[in-house]
Design a protein around this motif. Structure first.
Motif, PDB file in Angstrom:
ATOM      1  N   PRO A 156       0.553   9.420   5.886  1.00 46.71           N
ATOM      2  CA  PRO A 156       0.834   8.533   7.022  1.00 46.71           C
ATOM      3  C   PRO A 156       2.254   7.980   7.013  1.00 46.71           C
ATOM      4  N   GLU A 157       2.827   7.766   5.807  1.00 42.80           N
ATOM      5  CA  GLU A 157       4.178   7.230   5.722  1.00 42.80           C
ATOM      6  C   GLU A 157       5.211   8.183   6.301  1.00 42.80           C
ATOM      7  N   ALA A 158       4.865   9.492   6.348  1.00 42.30           N
ATOM      8  CA  ALA A 158       5.820  10.491   6.823  1.00 42.30           C
ATOM      9  C   ALA A 158       5.796  10.658   8.341  1.00 42.30           C
ATOM     10  N   ALA A 182       7.814  14.340   4.621  1.00 43.03           N
ATOM     11  CA  ALA A 182       9.096  14.128   5.295  1.00 43.03           C
ATOM     12  C   ALA A 182      10.035  13.414   4.340  1.00 43.03           C
ATOM     13  N   GLY A 183      11.313  13.645   4.523  1.00 42.31           N
ATOM     14  CA  GLY A 183      12.264  13.011   3.622  1.00 42.31           C
ATOM     15  C   GLY A 183      13.689  13.111   4.112  1.00 42.31           C
ATOM     16  N   THR A 184      14.569  12.532   3.316  1.00 44.43           N
ATOM     17  CA  THR A 184      15.993  12.501   3.630  1.00 44.43           C
ATOM     18  C   THR A 184      16.789  12.882   2.392  1.00 44.43           C
ATOM     19  N   VAL A 219       0.816  -1.209   0.000  1.00 44.21           N
ATOM     20  CA  VAL A 219       0.000   0.000   0.000  1.00 44.21           C
ATOM     21  C   VAL A 219       0.850   1.259   0.000  1.00 44.21           C
ATOM     22  N   CYS A 220       1.944   1.263   0.788  1.00 45.55           N
ATOM     23  CA  CYS A 220       2.760   2.468   0.931  1.00 45.55           C
ATOM     24  C   CYS A 220       3.533   2.736  -0.351  1.00 45.55           C
ATOM     25  N   GLU A 261      -3.777   1.727   9.639  1.00 45.01           N
ATOM     26  CA  GLU A 261      -4.970   2.543   9.876  1.00 45.01           C
ATOM     27  C   GLU A 261      -4.820   3.922   9.238  1.00 45.01           C
ATOM     28  N   GLY A 262      -3.641   4.515   9.403  1.00 40.91           N
ATOM     29  CA  GLY A 262      -3.406   5.825   8.801  1.00 40.91           C
ATOM     30  C   GLY A 262      -3.447   5.778   7.288  1.00 40.91           C
ATOM     31  N   ILE A 263      -2.887   4.704   6.715  1.00 37.22           N
ATOM     32  CA  ILE A 263      -2.879   4.567   5.255  1.00 37.22           C
ATOM     33  C   ILE A 263      -4.296   4.388   4.723  1.00 37.22           C
TER      34      ILE A 263
END
Length: 216
Positions: free
Chosen positions: A128-130, A49-51, A14-15, A153-155
């Motif tokens: 949600p992934e962030a 969010a990231g890198t 899903v992500c 749940e967030g996804i």
């Protein structure tokens, strides 16, 4: 353990985590060859969010800037002279494209060449992934399976929200289409009525003309 593995597979399916690695060649200040940009469509009020990781390179300064892809847009994040790895996070303001631009500027006195470049790694997560679930787990004392359930749940909530937005857009497009069809329908009727009236007037005018000339 079995359920944990299943949840991990589901989350992986899903992500969607956007990651890219590339070589950024150095150039003089203001040179378009020393810049590389990426654009991604992100909705409003979305956590991002990231890198950013950059390899070593002599006589080069890599900077990154994240803004809206519009003139005079918002500046979300900026970092100059990145040495190693940095993380960023922000929440979008508008439903616009996000523009991430990297620049690799060569020190004065050095001539750009193929030997001056730095490898860049960029990873971006949204929604949600962030979220930082490690902090949530510490605060609420969650187990690994509970953390994965919270992520799932967030996804799911994000998917439902996106589906609602798509549904609303579909409704708006259908209403616009119906309104346009109705306008075209009335325009066609008025055009036909106008042409009929014009034809009748021409017949009346021609009849009067011929009667005046005593041709009929």
């Amino acid at each position: 353990m079995k359920y944990f593995t299943i949840l991990t597979v589901l989350l992986t399916f899903v992500c969607s985590i956007n990651a890219i690695s590339f070589s950024l060649y150095a150039g003089q200040e203001g040179s378009p060859h020393a810049e590389r940009c990426f654009i991604q469509q992100i909705g409003a009020d979305i956590l991002v969010a990231g890198t950013v990781a950059v390899t070593d390179g002599d006589h080069q300064k890599v900077s990154v800037e994240i803004t809206d892809n519009v003139d005079g847009g918002s500046l979300y994040w900026k970092r100059l002279d990145i040495k190693d790895e940095v993380k960023f996070s922000f929440t979008t303001v508008k439903n616009e494209e996000i523009k991430i631009c990297f620049r690799n500027v060569l020190d004065k006195g050095f001539v750009p060449s193929d030997q001056y470049y730095r490898n860049v790694f960029l990873s971006v997560e949204t929604g949600p992934e962030a979220m930082d679930y490690s902090e949530i787990a510490k605060t609420e004392k969650l187990k690994p399976v509970e953390i994965e359930l919270r992520k799932l749940e967030g996804i799911v909530e994000k998917i439902v929200e996106d589906m609602e937005k798509i549904k609303q857009k579909e409704i708006d497009l259908r209403n616009t289409n119906e309104s346009t069809n109705e306008r075209v329908h009335w325009f066609s009727l008025w055009s036909i009525a106008f042409l009929i009236c014009l034809g009748l007037w021409q017949l009346y005018y021609l009849r009067k003309f011929f009667q005046t000339k005593k041709l009929i």
